[in-house]
Design an enzyme around this catalytic site. Sequence first.
Site, PDB file in Angstrom:
ATOM      1  N   ASP A   7       0.860  -1.185   0.000  1.00  0.00           N
ATOM      2  CA  ASP A   7       0.000   0.000   0.000  1.00  0.00           C
ATOM      3  C   ASP A   7       0.896   1.235   0.000  1.00  0.00           C
ATOM      4  O   ASP A   7       2.092   1.154   0.317  1.00  0.00           O
ATOM      5  CB  ASP A   7      -0.888  -0.026   1.254  1.00  0.00           C
ATOM      6  CG  ASP A   7      -1.840   1.162   1.330  1.00  0.00           C
ATOM      7  OD1 ASP A   7      -2.327   1.599   0.276  1.00  0.00           O
ATOM      8  OD2 ASP A   7      -2.098   1.648   2.440  1.00  0.00           O
ATOM      9  N   SER A   8       0.321   2.369  -0.305  1.00  0.00           N
ATOM     10  CA  SER A   8       1.076   3.618  -0.273  1.00  0.00           C
ATOM     11  C   SER A   8       1.335   4.086   1.160  1.00  0.00           C
ATOM     12  O   SER A   8       2.123   4.995   1.379  1.00  0.00           O
ATOM     13  CB  SER A   8       0.316   4.707  -1.045  1.00  0.00           C
ATOM     14  OG  SER A   8      -0.965   4.902  -0.475  1.00  0.00           O
ATOM     15  N   CYS A  28     -11.783   2.650  -0.033  1.00  0.00           N
ATOM     16  CA  CYS A  28     -10.551   3.185   0.554  1.00  0.00           C
ATOM     17  C   CYS A  28     -10.181   2.286   1.713  1.00  0.00           C
ATOM     18  O   CYS A  28     -11.067   1.838   2.468  1.00  0.00           O
ATOM     19  CB  CYS A  28     -10.765   4.620   1.039  1.00  0.00           C
ATOM     20  SG  CYS A  28      -9.386   5.289   2.005  1.00  0.00           S
ATOM     21  N   CYS A  51      -3.862  -0.978  -2.187  1.00  0.00           N
ATOM     22  CA  CYS A  51      -4.009   0.466  -2.383  1.00  0.00           C
ATOM     23  C   CYS A  51      -4.889   0.726  -3.600  1.00  0.00           C
ATOM     24  O   CYS A  51      -4.581   0.260  -4.703  1.00  0.00           O
ATOM     25  CB  CYS A  51      -2.626   1.088  -2.591  1.00  0.00           C
ATOM     26  SG  CYS A  51      -2.649   2.839  -3.022  1.00  0.00           S
ATOM     27  N   HIS A  81      -9.013   2.844   4.490  1.00  0.00           N
ATOM     28  CA  HIS A  81      -9.330   3.382   5.821  1.00  0.00           C
ATOM     29  C   HIS A  81     -10.790   3.109   6.215  1.00  0.00           C
ATOM     30  O   HIS A  81     -11.113   3.069   7.402  1.00  0.00           O
ATOM     31  CB  HIS A  81      -9.113   4.897   5.854  1.00  0.00           C
ATOM     32  CG  HIS A  81      -7.673   5.310   5.859  1.00  0.00           C
ATOM     33  ND1 HIS A  81      -6.789   4.964   4.867  1.00  0.00           N
ATOM     34  CD2 HIS A  81      -6.965   6.062   6.745  1.00  0.00           C
ATOM     35  CE1 HIS A  81      -5.600   5.483   5.136  1.00  0.00           C
ATOM     36  NE2 HIS A  81      -5.681   6.153   6.275  1.00  0.00           N
ATOM     37  N   GLU A 121      -7.695   8.278  10.854  1.00  0.00           N
ATOM     38  CA  GLU A 121      -6.338   8.242  11.411  1.00  0.00           C
ATOM     39  C   GLU A 121      -6.275   8.920  12.784  1.00  0.00           C
ATOM     40  O   GLU A 121      -5.431   8.588  13.608  1.00  0.00           O
ATOM     41  CB  GLU A 121      -5.348   8.881  10.432  1.00  0.00           C
ATOM     42  CG  GLU A 121      -5.164   8.056   9.165  1.00  0.00           C
ATOM     43  CD  GLU A 121      -3.953   8.451   8.355  1.00  0.00           C
ATOM     44  OE1 GLU A 121      -3.294   9.452   8.705  1.00  0.00           O
ATOM     45  OE2 GLU A 121      -3.663   7.754   7.369  1.00  0.00           O
TER      46      GLU A 121
END
Length: 269
Positions: free
Chosen positions: A13-14, A188, A76, A190, A156
């Site tokens: 992933d990035s 996404c 990602c 997240h 986050e």
Amino acid sequence: MTSVQQRPIGVFDSGVGGLTNVRALMERLPNENIVYFGDTARVPYGVKSRHTIETYTEQIVSFLLEHDVKALVIACNTIAAVAGQKVRQLAGGMPVLDVITAGSEAALSTTHNNHIGIIATSTTVNSNAYARAIHSQNPQARVLSQACPLLVPLVEEGWLDHEVTRLTVREYLKPLLAEDIDTLVLGCTHFPLLKPLLKEEAPHIALVDSAITTAEATAQALARMGLENPNHSGADYRFYVSDIPLRFQTIGERFLGRSLDQLEMVSLG
């Protein structure tokens, strides 16, 4: 048992978000060894050119191939949208799974009215990758995409049930719900952490978690190619990042759902 079966799955992933995919893989394939790389020094990828993303991706894949992986998982959305074909070229004949393909297929098998919503970052929405993947299998499907740039920093920050996050989610969902979607793709890495809140705000909508669907696709690919690891003695997990920001451990463990051991920093390029 062959040495190939014992090789790890490479996940990348990035940044840190791909750990939701690692978590899903751990749950679905508890015998499998995993090597994860997150390019935390160069995140975000979304603001970079296609050429730069492909260059970074090539460096990451080369690093994982050095670890003798038997399959690659693109965790990602940006890499999957921009450089997925590049990864497949570099991988040779090994299985390559990605969140967009798996999420799109799951959405099509879930929807009843063919009205599918996508929530993702601006870059993923602008790439139109989910819509293309869905329409390639069902041109009649109606795909409504909503960029949700504010949700990544809120996740986050750990504000998973905060009133600010709830109001933000409510605003982002409004245009999708107005179009009578019955399925929502979490586009996404997240966003799986927001599933409880999303279920409260849209209780009648089926949620497609790309992490879970990608883990299932990985399990099927390994089984099809006879690559499953039958060793029950305990899987080995290794985590590599290109930078360790101050809050990385806290955020990473939130995404992974367990302590983040065997973490190492490496420089690429």
